[in-house]
Enzyme design. Structure first.
Site, PDB file in Angstrom:
ATOM      1  N   ASP A 262       0.866  -1.161   0.000  1.00 35.55           N
ATOM      2  CA  ASP A 262       0.000   0.000   0.000  1.00 35.55           C
ATOM      3  C   ASP A 262       0.918   1.231   0.000  1.00 35.55           C
ATOM      4  O   ASP A 262       2.140   1.119   0.042  1.00 35.55           O
ATOM      5  CB  ASP A 262      -0.950  -0.032   1.211  1.00 35.55           C
ATOM      6  CG  ASP A 262      -2.122   0.918   1.013  1.00 35.55           C
ATOM      7  OD1 ASP A 262      -3.125   0.785   1.731  1.00 35.55           O
ATOM      8  OD2 ASP A 262      -2.038   1.781   0.118  1.00 35.55           O
TER       9      ASP A 262
HETATM   10  C1  GLC Z   1      -4.016   4.573  -0.056  1.00 37.37           C
HETATM   11  C2  GLC Z   1      -4.997   3.474   0.285  1.00 37.37           C
HETATM   12  C3  GLC Z   1      -5.185   2.470  -0.819  1.00 37.37           C
HETATM   13  C4  GLC Z   1      -5.037   3.160  -2.158  1.00 37.37           C
HETATM   14  C5  GLC Z   1      -3.592   3.593  -2.282  1.00 37.37           C
HETATM   15  C6  GLC Z   1      -3.333   4.389  -3.574  1.00 37.37           C
HETATM   16  O1  GLC Z   1      -3.248   4.875   1.073  1.00 37.37           O
HETATM   17  O2  GLC Z   1      -4.772   2.755   1.499  1.00 37.37           O
HETATM   18  O3  GLC Z   1      -6.480   1.874  -0.649  1.00 37.37           O
HETATM   19  O4  GLC Z   1      -5.353   2.261  -3.214  1.00 37.37           O
HETATM   20  O5  GLC Z   1      -3.171   4.386  -1.171  1.00 37.37           O
HETATM   21  O6  GLC Z   1      -4.002   5.615  -3.524  1.00 37.37           O
END
Ligand code: GLC
Length: 737
Positions: A262
């Site tokens: 993430d």
């Molecule tokens: C964010 C979220 C995730 C998202 C990613 C890209 O922190 O936790 O769900 O897809 O970053 O934006």
């Protein structure tokens, strides 16, 4: 490209190029707009490694993606195309209801169609991978990201996971649609106290029983990617958890796709206290099997040196890079780096009438009727109404995680009612949010999502106008809820009531003795205990999406019979959280405190039950359940059980009813919940129609997970329950010998 050719390309790549494929950066590194939510730090990545980056985060649109692809491929020594990935979580441009609403449709087939449409829009717009479905089981309404989840139940989330993946990846073998990236692996929805990014710690039995199956359902449905979560699980940050990624995801579930961290979660292994520095974080993440490093400098600055120094086995980088190249090849990018994106095609696909209509149908099925005293609903077209509240004309009905949606294209509630020729006047009454301190606490995020806070004099005038209007009618439609910045990522709250200024408006109207139809907008379950007895009807609208106003108007006018059922419990008080239907009995279950007295599992200052239970939702009209039955009571474990019930639609409208089947294992080697959903069917009924609904149960349906993550079946007595929700159930006992 033939796999043999892909191997030739792979074998010709340098170590730096291979590491480059494991880097994901946002648009600002590529001369494009940048939508990314997370810590904005200077990453300190060399231009050389930026030029070797393998994928881009949240840059969409045929024009921008083609522009960036052209530039990037020129810089790549082997002209390897970029992969474009984006947060298309419940719609790209035509936004569907927020996922807690999608879960409340209990209609995976319709949700699948909605995700097919989202895939078509995103495909035409040059995106390749959607960072969805988000299927984290969420039992605590204080957590802001319940917005994005189908809800609190493993089975509902699993069926929604399958539907969403199959929807996105329809025609994927024809190089169409989106690659689905299921998230957040794993159990992010179980953050302690509902506090964002907080600790997750639980038994392996609970983890598998209640949290892991939706991810597995997505993997089994063919999801091409899996995204780690921002939490630690049982003491290990998931981006560094070899057991989670290699032993379970790869070896046990046979996942062959790409894993991705993430946002910055590989670097955050340090903040968790699991790595000393970037180099240590890189080693732990790549050895755990984390393949793409989203928006952190760790792989870009550390991995090449770790391999050259013989500290990290080059095979780990090879395997990760190969998975990335294979996905790019499955996407067809080597043949067509634009993958069919074209401005004209995008204009034709995006927001087409068919897509809007499907979004409206999903919203109609997502809306949950929680109260309808004396059938104050449907609206009477001969009556004049007052539509009052900050959501009366509001177009921000798509929620925080519809980052690529367009609010100006949303149908508001007043527009929807106008389309139905309802006779009404509008007054705002108050703002959605008046807490300037809260808004200012959100830093850059508030700049993306400005909040209008009226002056005191404006606020006073708004209230006066609303009261004046309310005095002119018998019934007020009151549109209240939470601002989109109050839920979603980073949106954990301790107070789940409506905002004080909104409650004040409701109380002032209540004092006039008017009937009140309360329509609630928001991303989470609210505590409605303090308003429930002051209103005549309650309609939960979630963030209903691009067609929200039209869907609500169809429900409020009675052109569509509400069929939504809560996929997440609405608490009596936030102090009960996490509160969910599949709780354990405890050694002192509280049957009725007045009889059982003090020493039972209860609160002394509040009921133990929720205000509205999981699976609850009303219709215009009643359903009658009777005659639950099985052919016999005793079965050998290889026998299937047919359990039936007769259901009659007593109402004067056709309707959908979601019939729910629960089980309880009263004696087991690991204590089991008082009930667990094991099947459900959404069934259409004509007016006054009776149907016999049958469920087939076998020993597999009655298994539970032990503390080794193994599924266990223990013969004995089982209680089966059927009903319209998790509370009002008919019981049938059976015995598996
Ligand atoms: C964010 C979220 C995730 C998202 C990613 C890209 O922190 O936790 O769900 O897809 O970053 O934006």
């Amino acid at each position: 490209m033939e796999e043999e050719k892909l191997h030739e390309l792979f074998n010709d790549m340098s170590l730096k190029e291979k590491v480059g494929q494991l880097i994901q950066l946002s648009g600002d590194f590529f001369d494009a707009q940048n939508i990314s939510f997370g810590p904005h730090d200077d990453l300190g990545i060399s231009q050389e490694m930026i030029d070797l980056t393998g994928s881009v985060l949240n840059v969409t649109g045929a024009k921008d993606t083609k522009h960036i692809q052209d530039i990037a491929m020129k810089k790549q020594p082997h002209h390897i195309p970029l992969m474009f990935m984006a947060d298309i979580i419940y719609g790209y441009k035509t936004i569907l209801p927020s996922p807690l609403g999608l879960g409340s449709t209990w209609n995976p087939e319709l949700v699948k169609k909605g995700f097919e449409n989202a895939g078509k829009e995103a495909y035409a717009s040059g995106n390749h991978v959607a960072f969805a479905p988000m299927v984290d089981v969420a039992k605590d309404a204080r957590w802001g990201r319940v917005l994005e989840s189908p809800g609190e139940d493993s089975l509902v989330n699993s069926r929604m996971a399958k539907a969403m993946v199959e929807g996105f990846q329809k025609d994927f073998d024809k190089k169409k649609g989106q690659a689905a990236c299921v998230k957040h692996y794993a159990a992010y929805g179980a953050v302690e106290s509902g506090k964002e990014y907080n600790t997750v710690d639980m038994s392996i039995s609970n983890l598998f029983q209640n949290y892991m199956m939706p991810y597995k359902a997505a993997v089994d449905a063919g999801a091409k990617m899996v995204m780690s979560s921002l939490n630690s699980l049982n003491g290990i940050p998931t981006s560094a958890d070899k057991w989670l990624i290699k032993d379970i995801l790869r070896d046990k579930w046979k996942f062959k796709g790409v894993t991705i961290s993430d946002y910055a979660s590989i670097q955050e292994i340090i903040d968790h206290g699991y790595a000393r520095n970037n180099s240590d974080a890189a080693k732990k993440a790549i050895e755990a099997g984390e393949e793409i490093d989203m928006k952190s400098p760790v792989y870009a600055t550390e991995l090449v040196k770790l391999v050259e120094d013989g500290i990290v086995d080059s095979k780990l980088v090879d395997d990760a890079c190969w998975h990335v190249l294979k996905l790019k090849n499955e996407l067809g990018l080597f043949e067509d780096p634009y993958r069919g994106a074209a401005i004209q095609k995008e204009l034709k696909e995006v927001m087409s009438p068919e897509k809007r209509e499907l979004s409206r149908k999903l919203a109609e099925e997502a809306i949950v009727l929680l109260k309808n005293k004396n059938s104050v609903l449907p609206l009477n077209k001969k009556e004049k109404y007052a539509l009052i509240g900050p959501f009366a004309k509001e177009k921000s009905l798509i929620g925080m995680w519809a980052v690529l949606g367009e609010e100006d294209k949303v149908v508001s509630l007043d527009e929807g009612l106008k389309n139905k020729n309802i006779n009404f006047e509008v007054a705002k009454g108050t703002d959605i949010l008046r807490d300037k301190k809260l808004v200012d606490s959100m830093g850059f995020f508030s700049k993306f999502n400005p909040v209008h806070i009226s002056s005191e004099s404006e606020e006073k005038e708004n209230l006066e106008k609303a009261i004046t209007l309310a005095k002119k009618v018998n019934t007020v439609i009151l549109a209240l809820g939470e601002h989109k910045i109050e839920s979603g990522e980073g949106g954990s709250k301790t107070n789940l009531h409506l905002a004080r200024n909104q409650l004040n408006l409701l109380n002032e109207i209540h004092k006039l003795g008017k009937k009140i139809i309360l329509v609630i907008f928001g991303g989470r379950p609210f505590v409605l205990t303090d308003v429930e007895d002051k209103v005549d009807a309650i309609v939960e609208a979630w963030y209903p999406g691009t067609e929200g106003g039209n869907a609500l108007a169809n429900i409020l006018c009675g052109d569509v019979n509400p069929s939504g059922k809560l996929s997440m419990t609405f608490p009596y008080s936030e102090a009960q959280e996490p509160i969910y239907y599949s709780h354990l009995s405890t050694g002192r279950p509280s049957k009725n405190p007045q009889k059982d007295g003090r020493f039972v599992s209860r609160y002394i200052d509040a009921p133990g039950e929720p205000l509205y239970p999981f699976g609850f939702g009303l219709h215009y009209g009643e359903f009658e359940y009777k005659n639950i039955r099985t052919e016999k009571q005793e079965y050998s474990i290889d026998e299937k059980i047919s359990i039936k019930v007769d259901i009659t639609n007593k109402g004067d409208m056709e309707s959908f009813e979601t019939v729910q089947l629960y089980m309880n294992d009263p004696v087991a080697s690991i204590v089991q919940p008082v009930k667990r959903l094991i099947d459900f069917k959404k069934v259409h009924f004509k007016i006054h129609e009776t149907k016999t609904i049958e469920f087939i149960v076998n020993s597999k349906s009655l298994e539970y997970f032990d503390n080794f993550g193994q599924e266990i079946f223990e013969p004995g007595v089982f209680n089966l329950y059927i009903g319209p929700n998790s509370r009002d159930l008919m019981k049938q006992e059976i015995i598996y010998k």
